[in-house]
Design an enzyme around this catalytic site. Structure first.
Site, PDB file in Angstrom:
ATOM      1  N   GLY B 249     -56.165  26.737 -61.284  1.00 34.11           N
ATOM      2  CA  GLY B 249     -56.517  26.963 -62.682  1.00 34.11           C
ATOM      3  C   GLY B 249     -56.200  28.386 -63.126  1.00 34.11           C
ATOM      4  O   GLY B 249     -55.604  28.601 -64.147  1.00 34.11           O
ATOM      5  N   PHE B 250     -56.609  29.351 -62.320  1.00 34.39           N
ATOM      6  CA  PHE B 250     -56.326  30.774 -62.560  1.00 34.39           C
ATOM      7  C   PHE B 250     -56.860  31.247 -63.899  1.00 34.39           C
ATOM      8  O   PHE B 250     -56.401  32.252 -64.438  1.00 34.39           O
ATOM      9  CB  PHE B 250     -54.824  31.053 -62.434  1.00 34.39           C
ATOM     10  CG  PHE B 250     -54.207  30.450 -61.196  1.00 34.39           C
ATOM     11  CD1 PHE B 250     -54.556  30.939 -59.940  1.00 34.39           C
ATOM     12  CD2 PHE B 250     -53.329  29.389 -61.272  1.00 34.39           C
ATOM     13  CE1 PHE B 250     -54.021  30.373 -58.800  1.00 34.39           C
ATOM     14  CE2 PHE B 250     -52.792  28.814 -60.131  1.00 34.39           C
ATOM     15  CZ  PHE B 250     -53.137  29.306 -58.889  1.00 34.39           C
ATOM     16  N   GLY B 477     -59.723  24.544 -55.609  1.00 32.14           N
ATOM     17  CA  GLY B 477     -58.798  24.347 -54.499  1.00 32.14           C
ATOM     18  C   GLY B 477     -58.929  25.492 -53.513  1.00 32.14           C
ATOM     19  O   GLY B 477     -58.292  25.514 -52.469  1.00 32.14           O
ATOM     20  N   ASN B 662     -66.103  32.029 -45.228  1.00 34.30           N
ATOM     21  CA  ASN B 662     -65.208  31.258 -44.363  1.00 34.30           C
ATOM     22  C   ASN B 662     -63.949  32.091 -44.201  1.00 34.30           C
ATOM     23  O   ASN B 662     -63.222  32.322 -45.163  1.00 34.30           O
ATOM     24  CB  ASN B 662     -64.891  29.905 -45.011  1.00 34.30           C
ATOM     25  CG  ASN B 662     -63.937  29.050 -44.174  1.00 34.30           C
ATOM     26  OD1 ASN B 662     -62.971  29.543 -43.608  1.00 34.30           O
ATOM     27  ND2 ASN B 662     -64.225  27.765 -44.105  1.00 34.30           N
ATOM     28  N   LYS B 732     -69.696  38.598 -52.005  1.00 34.71           N
ATOM     29  CA  LYS B 732     -69.019  39.028 -53.227  1.00 34.71           C
ATOM     30  C   LYS B 732     -67.843  38.089 -53.477  1.00 34.71           C
ATOM     31  O   LYS B 732     -67.192  37.646 -52.543  1.00 34.71           O
ATOM     32  CB  LYS B 732     -68.477  40.453 -53.072  1.00 34.71           C
ATOM     33  CG  LYS B 732     -69.548  41.536 -52.986  1.00 34.71           C
ATOM     34  CD  LYS B 732     -68.883  42.904 -52.762  1.00 34.71           C
ATOM     35  CE  LYS B 732     -69.914  44.022 -52.697  1.00 34.71           C
ATOM     36  NZ  LYS B 732     -69.284  45.323 -52.339  1.00 34.71           N
ATOM     37  N   GLU B 736     -60.415  37.164 -57.689  1.00 34.73           N
ATOM     38  CA  GLU B 736     -59.524  38.059 -58.417  1.00 34.73           C
ATOM     39  C   GLU B 736     -59.086  39.252 -57.578  1.00 34.73           C
ATOM     40  O   GLU B 736     -57.972  39.744 -57.741  1.00 34.73           O
ATOM     41  CB  GLU B 736     -60.208  38.592 -59.688  1.00 34.73           C
ATOM     42  CG  GLU B 736     -61.416  37.841 -60.155  1.00 34.73           C
ATOM     43  CD  GLU B 736     -61.139  36.794 -61.231  1.00 34.73           C
ATOM     44  OE1 GLU B 736     -61.907  35.840 -61.320  1.00 34.73           O
ATOM     45  OE2 GLU B 736     -60.165  36.934 -61.965  1.00 34.73           O
TER      46      GLU B 736
END
Lengths: 327, 776
Positions: B249-250, B477, B662, B732, B736
């Site tokens: 999506g960004f 995703g 992760n 955090k 981005e």
């Protein structure tokens, strides 16, 4: 995309006759350009004539050179041992083009007949003399960064053939075999196959309505064996050339006996440069000689605001290609 | 129960490089993206978009299209059902674009929807749309802020009124004028498009006159639900929005765009479910973009390279209605120790749709200006780029005087330099050759704020040792399904395969969307809060249960860690949550809770003023911590001086981003951030024709995003970092961060290779050749 009928031709004559009978029909092989343009409504055909089962296949050495069936796929030809060994520029031009998926699908004939990537041509919201003669060319003052600086006209500055293969074929004097609805074949050197835009940019090749491109023959020469294709673009893969060069040299006793030079990405058609070749033949290969040849090749360039860089880029591409092939 | 934790909760599964839990469903095709979902009776919608950028529709001839087989309806501004309100009539409109097309005959941008065809198949709808003949009375459009017809204006507020268009700290102009070193430069950023693999899509299903389900490619189902409620005049609870999987999506799927409501209205008109997906071409005029922009930065430093002033101005194109522009200034305000700062935004209206946040909005272009200028000053003063950054290291946030909640930037610099071999860098530009190629090394700092956010989650623990955990979040995703499974596993002391984590549905507890890097931190916090609710209930059961080792203990003396309850003073004495639940005879137990991320979490757990006992500095205000992630990029480029091509040959990114949930998905996300930044640096650019205000390369053959061959091995590491102030786990966001500073690192490496500074993105071969023609 409009509705169309689909016809799978069993014989060449059936295909070409069907095409002659229906001015709106198109041949389809890989379909990698055609279907895109139909989806964009840039091309509208009421019939597609599938030529894939026709016998225009095979890669073989003949007395006239290497004959490649027009229905061979780009990937198969690019990796063919005879091509890799005897015509490295042809192999490189194929394997540096498009993506692996497209190369697996696209035919040699379709590649030679692919159409421009000019953004104004591919979007029907814009005027375009090539798509709709007489409507004008917004690229002249607009976004022409990717477009041509050689062979342009006031009607069109598109790199009408945007690809790679025909640049190599043009350098190496390939001959195209065309077959018409009467079953008659004729041979056209690729250097005379493409047309300059002039005032009729919609007419791109000498191919007649009922003619099918069936084979390509590349003469086997020393220069072809010592040939190279160099392609420049900001993205390393899956991008059209900003500039490219196909070169072949025959050097004997330290002197260039034969030179083959064609440029891509800069001309309205694959751009053979006899001017550059003339500067090379009879001279000892050197950076200065290559530079002089490159300057000669671009002498007639008509750069515009956003593609002026192509003059220097094409010259440097040619110098680099010649240096590498001479090394 | 100890909630006021001073260190992050213990972990077992969290942090492990667990494979994606949704991986098998994705690779087998079992995962259905929004456009792949069908309900019985679904029909297909296709948009017809405007060929002109400005003017009026004078007629729409649908006669040919209507004769095509399978056509159900053709909707235009003349017959489309009206929404209850247009976005401009909504009091607090929550999306970037406030203009809704197809309400009248006006055309305000190229590619604006002018008709919507509904047919029984996608192909028939597509062809009918092509056969609609729209005639226009066209006017000359304005294409950008460069257009001679365009007028720059002070928007006062930007981003839907959230930020001021002019911000001043100290006395920046005076400080600049008096600075020993004065550097001024202008930076240009091309139009960029998000270009996710999955196009935007809507499936609208009316389940009654006032009950609606929408399957949408949404980064934020709550936002889509709220916007639809506003436009339709319906209560939110009557609208369900579902997004189970997103193919990237960004940012472009995190705002509300016309296609969604148009599809919903079309479904109302035909009284059938309507599915509509934008074509790739329509993605360029359907879901926003990063605006074309120009920044001027005046940087003043002392003779030894310490920043004294940053004076920043930005000029950009915006739409005819909205004052959206990325807030580039905020990273300039906080990244270094600089006493004087100002930023000013000027906008010009043009015939384009409203631009929108795109990965690292503001930080990405802002850092390009800041980090390029700083590199210039370093070179001018003969300082190593790392050294000048260390000299300007901000020990607290100079934009607001607050101490950092955590900051590991020095460790990032040191580890990155070590991994990269920065000490072998040739300081003098243009000296490092590899055959014909010029080799350059560059670096830049990355940072991204922790935006305050909150959300709710529900946990249902079954006596058979399974659990269902739910939050209305989304997974771009990037791994939300996976990391939240891990968080849930640790919260309940279960193996990850015993957890089913559900997201992407407004029926689930309200959670933030994926945007602004808030999802991981907020949803993890929400799950912990919901798990705590379960803990409380089970602890109460246990202390009342004669068979429990905790029988008769005070609940306040019981602690829960990794699914086990025990006495704080005698940890041996305890049992698992599941063991107590089994004995109770209850089949399951449910809890819910609201979790906070960032400032809200700190305020709740630490109080607003008791922020940092060690903070006695006068210039630091009270009121908690400033919260940011930080990192450093190091890159090597090869520049071909004859052909102008730039290739990235090495990349190292080291980041401090709190607890890593992760390692595998986080590393992938940081690699993706670097690739996204390399795209903006070297090739991504949408060309808008100046006369037509229309894009000329609106597809993925013409709009170049990097391919595998453009990307070398990218080494990513996280430095260990603990942050008690931002949420339970110290997480955090990293969506981005990985992109911030990337373009500057590339530009700095090109400078090191060539001695030429490229300030115009993307840095394509034509620009490199032009720069090389100029003297160094």
């Amino acid at each position: 995309m409009n509705n169309f009928s689909y016809y799978q031709a069993d014989k060449a004559k059936d295909a070409t006759s069907a095409k002659r009978a229906d001015k709106s029909a198109a041949f389809i092989a890989g379909g990698t350009t055609l279907l895109d343009l139909m989806k964009l409504n840039v091309e509208n055909h009421d019939q597609l004539i599938d030529v894939n089962t026709l016998p225009f296949r095979g890669v073989e050495m003949t007395k006239n050179g290497l004959r490649i069936g027009a229905l061979e796929r780009m990937s198969d030809v690019g990796e063919h041992p005879l091509v890799v060994k005897n015509f490295p520029a042809v192999s490189q031009s194929l394997l540096l083009a498009a993506s692996a998926q497209l190369r697996n699908m696209a035919s040699i004939g379709g590649n030679i007949l692919q159409r421009t990537r000019c953004g104004y041509f591919r979007d029907t919201a814009f005027p375009c003399n090539k798509r709709e003669p007489g409507t004008g060319c917004p690229a002249l003052e607009g976004d022409h960064r990717n477009l041509a600086i050689l062979g342009t006209s006031e009607a069109c500055i598109a790199t009408s053939y945007p690809g790679d293969l025909s640049v190599a074929l043009t350098a190496l004097d390939a001959v195209l075999t065309l077959e018409n609805a009467k079953g008659k074949q004729r041979e056209v050197p690729i250097t005379r196959f493409y047309l300059l835009p002039g005032s009729t940019p919609q007419k791109e090749t000498v191919l007649e309505d009922d003619e099918l491109l069936v084979a390509v023959t590349i003469p086997q020469t020393v220069a072809a064996q010592k040939s190279l294709y160099l392609k420049v673009r900001e993205r390393t893969s899956y991008a059209y050339a900003l500039a490219s060069a196909a070169v072949g040299l025959e050097v004997q006793g330290g002197i260039i006996r034969a030179a083959k030079v064609a440029l891509g990405g800069v001309g309205t058609q694959p751009w053979r440069s006899p001017e550059a070749e003339k500067m090379l033949v009879g001279k000892a290969p050197s950076e200065a000689v290559f530079r002089a040849a490159a300057e000669a090749a671009l002498r007639g360039a008509k750069p515009r605001e956003h593609n002026a860089f192509k003059v220097e880029m094409a010259q440097n591409t040619l110098v680099r290609a010649l240096s590498e092939v001479a090394a | 129960m100890e909630t006021n934790q001073t260190k992050n909760a213990p972990t077992n599964v969290v942090g492990k490089p667990l494979d994606r839990v949704d991986g098998p469903a994705k690779v087998t095709g079992a995962a259905r993206y929004s456009a792949e979902i069908s309900v019985p009776g679904t029909v297909y919608g296709v948009l017809k978009t405007s060929t002109i950028a400005k003017g009026r529709i004078t007629s729409i001839d649908t006669s040919r299209a209507a004769k095509e087989p399978g056509i159900i309806t053709i909707l235009t501004h003349e017959n489309l059902p009206k929404p209850a309100k247009t976005p401009q009539q909504v009091e607090k409109w929550r999306a970037a674009q406030s203009y809704l097309p197809m309400q009248d005959a006006q055309v305000q941008y190229a590619g604006q929807p002018v008709a919507l065809v509904v047919a029984d198949t996608l192909e028939r709808a597509t062809q009918a749309a092509a056969l609609i003949n729209v005639t226009y009375q066209a006017e000359a459009p304005i294409d950008s802020f460069h257009d001679p017809k365009a007028e720059l204006f002070d928007p006062q507020k930007i981003q839907q009124g959230k930020k001021d268009s002019h911000v001043v700290r100290g006395n920046p102009q005076q400080a600049f004028d008096g600075a020993a070193i004065r550097h001024e430069a202008t930076y240009v950023h091309a139009i960029n498009h998000h270009s996710p693999m999955e196009p935007a899509a809507t499936l609208a299903v009316w389940e009654g006159a006032d009950k609606l389900t929408v399957y949408e490619s949404s980064q934020n189902v709550t936002m889509h639900q709220g916007a639809l409620a506003d436009l339709l005049g319906m209560p939110r609870e009557q609208i369900r929005v579902v997004t189970k999987y997103i193919g990237g999506g960004f940012g472009c799927k995190g705002s509300f765009w016309p296609h969604t409501i148009l599809t919903v209205l079309a479904a109302k008109a035909v009284n059938r479910p309507v599915k509509l997906a934008l074509t790739r071409q329509q993605m360029f005029t359907g879901v926003g973009h990063r605006e074309d922009q120009e920044q001027t930065l005046k940087m003043g430093t002392t003779a030894d390279g310490k920043l004294v002033s940053l004076v920043h101005t930005k000029r950009a194109t915006t739409s005819p209605w909205d004052n959206y522009t990325e807030s580039n200034g905020k990273i300039l305000d906080m990244l270094y120790a600089c006493p004087n700062y100002s930023t000013t935004y000027e906008l010009a209206r043009a015939n384009v749709m409203t631009s929108v946040w795109m990965r690292a909005p503001g930080e990405a272009p802002g850092s390009f200006a800041l980090e390029s200028s700083l590199d210039d000053v370093a070179n001018q003063l003969g300082l190593d780029p790392l050294e000048i950054r260390l000299r300007n290291y901000a020990d607290y946030d100079h934009s607001n005087g607050k101490p950092w909640s955590s900051k590991s930037l020095k460790q990032c610099y040191a580890r990155g330099a070590e991994l990269f071999g920065w000490d072998k860098r040739q300081a003098k530009p243009g000296q490092n050759r590899r055959g014909r190629l010029l080799v350059g090394h560059g670096m830049a700092t990355a940072s991204y704020p922790v935006h305050s956010s909150q959300g709710t989650a529900r946990v249902r623990l079954f006596a058979d040792g399974h659990a269902v955990v739910e939050a209305g979040a989304t997974d771009l995703g990037t791994g939300t399904y996976t990391v939240m499974t891990q968080v849930s596993a640790d919260a309940l002391g279960l193996a990850p395969e015993k957890i089913r984590f559900e997201l992407g549905d407004t029926r689930l507890p309200t959670a933030p969307g994926s945007g602004g890097s808030v999802a991981a931190g907020t949803v993890a916090s929400s799950i912990m809060a919901a798990a705590e609710d379960v803990w409380d209930k089970v602890v109460k059961m246990a202390v009342a249960d004669k068979k429990s080792p905790l029988y008769k203990a005070k609940p306040a003396d019981v602690k829960v860690e990794l699914g086990r309850m025990f006495l704080t003073k005698d940890p041996q004495k305890g049992e698992t949550l599941v063991a107590a639940l089994v004995r109770s005879g209850q089949p399951d137990i449910e809890g819910s809770g609201t979790g906070k991320y960032g400032a809200g979490y700190e305020e709740k757990n630490f109080g607003q003023n008791g922020a940092d006992p060690n903070n006695d500095s006068k210039e630091k205000k009270t009121g908690g911590h400033s919260m940011h992630s930080f990192g450093a990029h190091f890159c090597e480029v090869e520049v071909d001086p004859d052909l102008g091509t730039v290739r990235i040959t090495r990349w190292v990114g080291v980041h401090g981003a709190g607890t890593v949930l992760n390692l595998k998905t986080a590393t992938s996300q940081m690699i993706g951030g670097a690739i996204y930044g390399i795209g903006a640096a070297l090739m991504e650019e949408t060309h808008r024709d100046a006369s037509f205000a229309r894009y000329t390369n609106a597809d993925l053959a013409g709009y170049h995003i990097p391919v595998n061959a453009d990307i070398p091995e990218i080494k990513v590491e996280f430095v260990p970092e603990s942050d008690p102030y931002i949420n339970y786990l110290g997480v955090k966001g990293i969506g981005e961060l990985g992109m911030v500073g990337v373009a500057a690192a590339v530009g700095n490496a090109i400078f090191n290779a060539t001695g030429r500074r490229l300030r115009h993105l993307p840095i394509t071969p034509d620009k490199v050749l032009e720069a090389l023609r100029q003297p160094a």
